[in-house]
Each structure stands twice: as structure tokens, then as C-alpha cells.
Design a protein around this motif. Structure first.
Motif, mmCIF file in Angstrom:
data_model
loop_
_atom_site.group_PDB
_atom_site.id
_atom_site.type_symbol
_atom_site.label_atom_id
_atom_site.label_comp_id
_atom_site.label_asym_id
_atom_site.label_seq_id
_atom_site.Cartn_x
_atom_site.Cartn_y
_atom_site.Cartn_z
ATOM 1 N N ARG A 167 0.868 -1.167 0.000
ATOM 2 C CA ARG A 167 0.000 0.000 0.000
ATOM 3 C C ARG A 167 0.906 1.218 0.000
ATOM 4 N N ASN A 196 1.801 5.271 0.115
ATOM 5 C CA ASN A 196 1.405 6.575 0.600
ATOM 6 C C ASN A 196 1.589 7.533 -0.570
ATOM 7 N N ASN A 248 -5.902 -7.011 6.938
ATOM 8 C CA ASN A 248 -5.864 -5.577 7.137
ATOM 9 C C ASN A 248 -6.656 -4.858 6.042
ATOM 10 N N GLU A 249 -6.792 -5.467 4.884
ATOM 11 C CA GLU A 249 -7.547 -4.857 3.783
ATOM 12 C C GLU A 249 -9.025 -4.689 4.129
ATOM 13 N N SER A 256 -10.334 -3.416 6.768
ATOM 14 C CA SER A 256 -10.543 -2.056 7.284
ATOM 15 C C SER A 256 -10.591 -1.031 6.165
ATOM 16 N N ALA A 257 -9.746 -1.199 5.166
ATOM 17 C CA ALA A 257 -9.747 -0.272 4.030
ATOM 18 C C ALA A 257 -11.059 -0.363 3.263
ATOM 19 N N MET A 258 -11.569 -1.584 3.078
ATOM 20 C CA MET A 258 -12.840 -1.761 2.380
ATOM 21 C C MET A 258 -13.983 -1.129 3.169
ATOM 22 N N LYS A 259 -13.994 -1.330 4.484
ATOM 23 C CA LYS A 259 -15.056 -0.765 5.318
ATOM 24 C C LYS A 259 -15.033 0.762 5.291
ATOM 25 N N LEU A 260 -13.853 1.331 5.329
ATOM 26 C CA LEU A 260 -13.733 2.783 5.264
ATOM 27 C C LEU A 260 -14.298 3.312 3.953
ATOM 28 N N ARG A 261 -14.003 2.631 2.856
ATOM 29 C CA ARG A 261 -14.534 3.032 1.537
ATOM 30 C C ARG A 261 -16.063 2.986 1.538
ATOM 31 N N TRP A 267 -8.958 -9.295 -4.957
ATOM 32 C CA TRP A 267 -8.148 -8.401 -4.155
ATOM 33 C C TRP A 267 -6.758 -9.006 -4.122
#
Length: 179
Positions: free
Chosen positions: A2, A4, A17-18, A20-25, A172
């Protein structure tokens, strides 16, 4: 890895860990949609982006409903990792629960007019449709389309009605040493 975007560095992250990124999206998609927020808050005037509902009525976990008496509309969701498609790709399943208190179910001319929305029916069906419109076919959660698999009714509690929308997140990239 990932990256920056500002600093250009790369961090290896684990596969889970991905989630959390999906949920945030997903949370961002929901809170940035005025129609969804009007229905959830049950008010025609909202401030965008609407972060006040996050972790209250927009929750990134499977919400357990008690026999609470507060009349609310709630969207809960969970991402579940699936099997590896091949050594470098994994699929995930997205579950979205749309739950509406019995007293808020009616979505007639008066309710739709008050919220400034042309939709009619039940609040559960209208809200589930709005969520599905945002998610179905999305290509930003994985590198393939988000694929719809159904929206059966679910028992939530004595005072709530619910639907569970189910999607496959098509692809993914897997990370780490154990690819």
C-alpha cells in the motif's frame, strides 16, 4: 504494498488488514450520499459529508439489535475473507444489513415529500435500493466488479425489519510472504 501517495513509501500489509480499508470506503460512500443520509436521519436537511451517523446508524460491523424502542434506520455491514482464487488473488464477501424500525416503515407521498425524495414503498426497500445503487458494480473495493448475490429479508428484532444484501468483492491482491 500500500503506497502513501504523498511520500511515495510502500508498506506491506496483511490480507485481513484490507478489510478495514474496504469498510472505510463503504462508510465514505454511504455518508457522502444525501439520499441515504436523509432516509437514515429521517430529516430533509442534512450537512454533507454527514459524519454524525458513523458508528451510530452507519456501523461497520454486524449490529446486534436489542428490543430497543428508539425508532431508527440502521445500515450495518461486514466484510468476510474468502478463499484464494489463485496464488495472488483472494475474494471477499460483503454483507450489508439494512434495518428499519416498524414505526418508520411507511414511505408514502407524505414521507417522500417531506424528505424531498420521489421514492415510494417501504423505508426498508427504498433504503436497501439506495445502498444497492451505490455498491452494485462498484470497482473500487477490489480490481473486479462488486457482484450482487441477493437481498433476503432477515429477522432483526421484535420492532425492526431487515434485509441482508450480499455481494462478492471480485478480486483483491494478496500480500505478504505467504502468497
Amino acid at each position: 504494498c500500500r503506497r502513501n501517495s504523498k511520500e511515495g513509501w510502500c508498506v506491506l500489509v496483511s490480507n485481513l488488514n484490507e478489510i478495514s480499508a474496504m469498510k472505510l470506503r463503504i462508510m465514505n460512500l454511504l455518508m457522502m450520499n444525501a439520499d441515504v443520509m436523509k432516509i437514515v436521519e429521517n430529516t430533509p436537511t442534512i450537512t454533507m459529508p454527514n459524519q454524525s451517523m458513523l458508528y451510530k446508524q452507519i456501523v461497520p460491523w454486524k449490529k446486534k439489535m436489542d428490543t430497543q424502542m428508539d425508532a431508527q434506520s440502521i445500515i450495518a455491514f461486514e466484510v468476510s475473507p474468502g478463499n484464494a482464487v489463485n496464488p495472488a488473488v483472494r475474494e471477499y464477501t460483503l454483507y450489508v444489513w439494512v434495518m428499519v424500525h416498524d414505526s418508520l416503515m411507511k414511505f408514502d407521498e407524505e414521507t417522500g415529500g417531506y424528505l424531498g425524495l420521489p421514492d415510494r414503498g417501504t423505508r426498508l426497500d427504498v433504503l436497501a435500493d439506495k445502498v444497492d445503487y451505490l455498491l452494485n458494480g462498484d470497482e473500487k473495493l477490489g480490481f473486479g466488479e462488486l457482484e450482487f448475490h441477493g437481498a433476503p429479508l432477515v429477522d432483526v428484532s421484535d420492532y425492526y425489519h431487515g434485509r441482508m444484501l450480499t455481494y462478492t468483492i471480485k478480486g483483491w491482491n494478496r500480500h505478504g510472504e505467504k502468497i
